[in-house]
Design an enzyme around this catalytic site. Structure first.
Site, PDB file in Angstrom:
ATOM      1  N   SER A  18      50.993  62.905  68.631  1.00 43.03           N
ATOM      2  CA  SER A  18      49.637  62.848  69.176  1.00 43.03           C
ATOM      3  C   SER A  18      49.708  63.028  70.685  1.00 43.03           C
ATOM      4  O   SER A  18      50.738  62.747  71.312  1.00 43.03           O
ATOM      5  CB  SER A  18      49.002  61.492  68.850  1.00 43.03           C
ATOM      6  OG  SER A  18      47.777  61.321  69.536  1.00 43.03           O
TER       7      SER A  18
ATOM      8  N   TYR B 133      48.885  52.162  68.829  1.00 48.90           N
ATOM      9  CA  TYR B 133      48.960  53.548  68.363  1.00 48.90           C
ATOM     10  C   TYR B 133      49.758  54.403  69.354  1.00 48.90           C
ATOM     11  O   TYR B 133      50.639  55.168  68.963  1.00 48.90           O
ATOM     12  CB  TYR B 133      47.548  54.105  68.197  1.00 48.90           C
ATOM     13  CG  TYR B 133      47.485  55.499  67.617  1.00 48.90           C
ATOM     14  CD1 TYR B 133      47.596  55.705  66.242  1.00 48.90           C
ATOM     15  CD2 TYR B 133      47.301  56.614  68.433  1.00 48.90           C
ATOM     16  CE1 TYR B 133      47.530  56.982  65.706  1.00 48.90           C
ATOM     17  CE2 TYR B 133      47.241  57.892  67.907  1.00 48.90           C
ATOM     18  CZ  TYR B 133      47.348  58.070  66.540  1.00 48.90           C
ATOM     19  OH  TYR B 133      47.285  59.342  66.001  1.00 48.90           O
TER      20      TYR B 133
END
Length: 340
Positions: A207, A220
């Site tokens: 990501s 995250y």
């Protein structure tokens, strides 16, 4: 030695210098080391120029795409979203597709779509990638029933979407287990065969949050930073061991409109758009076919990630505020807490 004096004790004083690495009886070694330094430096400079020219050329001339027909492709988190779309894209190239997910019904649907897209064979297995023992057990089953995996796509991922102090410990642990630790176990399971054959491709769906910290995504971001660092290190380890037939691709997209980040907003859609899943899946498969090491989406992420490392801290924070990084998670709802 026979006279009780060690070899190191007999070395000339200069030989202890860390630059020259000389040995007893080799008085010319320091000069050769200096010469090697200059020769290697010139080599690096010339190759650096060529690599940059080559990269510039490929801005206009497409890279050759490799043929992956017949390859065994395993995709984790294949029951929905990007995992499902990648399965269809890989299937269109005549591959054998292996699907892993915790969503049995989702996998059945993906398997049907992959078969329709042209997969030579489709297999699917229920597997919780956060459970090391289950990964090893199902991996052994895949190797028995399908064969060696040659393209491994670590795609399974979850997001809590909570501020760090509001996130339950169990969800933080689960985020790290699924988003990063699972990569360790799948590599342990499938990399040995790739190493033995010096052939394969490792794909890490990370990501942009694995490159730049985001307010409201502490766990995250940590898990995705770990995934990026792990993939980079494994790539270097393979090269150092002469296994240049095993390619790696690290994918760092901005938010994708799959439902996983429902409610997230972007301040400047023209600069940082919420990405369309079909577009992302096609770009990933193209990156694999052309052995692209890093894939960041949109292209503005390349610039933003670079600026992060060179700007003064205060200017970096100012830029983050301008881009909306402080408020991107304010309206997060997610996909009803469902894992992707």
């Amino acid at each position: 030695m026979a006279d009780g004096v060690s070899r190191d004790a007999r070395l000339p004083l200069d030989c202890a210098h860390p630059v020259f690495y000389c040995s007893a009886g080799d008085t010319n070694r320091p000069g050769r080391s200096i010469m090697n330094f200059f020769l290697e430096t010139i080599q690096v400079l010339l190759l650096s120029i060529w690599y940059n020219v080559e990269s510039f050329i490929h801005l206009f001339v497409p890279r050759k795409r490799k043929n992956i027909a017949g390859e065994v492709v395993l995709i984790t988190g294949a029951g929905s979203g990007i995992g499902r779309l990648m399965a269809q894209e890989f299937a269109s190239h005549g591959t054998v597709v292996v699907l892993w997910d915790i969503n049995q019904e989702g996998m059945k649907e993906t398997a049907k779509l992959a078969k329709q897209s042209g997969a030579t064979k489709v297999h699917y297995y229920l597997c919780d990638c956060s459970d090391r023992n289950e990964v090893y057990r199902v991996a052994d089953q895949v190797k028995r029933e399908v064969g060696d995996v040659s393209i491994l796509v670590n795609n399974a991922g979850i997001v809590t979407g909570k501020k760090f102090m509001d996130a339950p410990d169990s969800l933080i642990e689960k985020t790290v287990e699924v988003n990063s630790m699972a990569h360790f176990w799948t590599y342990k399971a499938f990399l040995p065969a790739m190493i033995a054959n010096n052939h394969g491709h490792l794909v890490s769906i990370a990501s942009s949050a694995g490159l730049i910290g985001v307010n409201g995504l502490a766990d995250y971001c940590a898990s995705k930073f770990a995934a990026v660092g792990f993939a980079e290190s494994i790539a270097l380890e393979l090269l150092a061991n002469g296994k240049d037939g095993i390619k790696t691709t690290i994918v760092c997209p901005y938010f994708i409109n799959t439902g996983m980040f429902d409610g997230c907003q972007t301040k400047w859609p023209s600069l940082l758009p919420i990405l369309k899943p079909d577009y992302v899946a096609k770009k990933i498969i193209h990156a694999v076919l052309t052995d692209q090491v890093y894939l960041m989406m949109p292209k503005s992420i390349y610039l933003i990630a670079s600026l992060k490392n060179i700007l003064p801290m205060k200017q970096g924070i100012l830029l983050g505020q301008y881009l909306g990084a402080f408020n991107v998670m304010d309206r997060f709802t997610g996909r009803n807490r469902k894992q992707e």
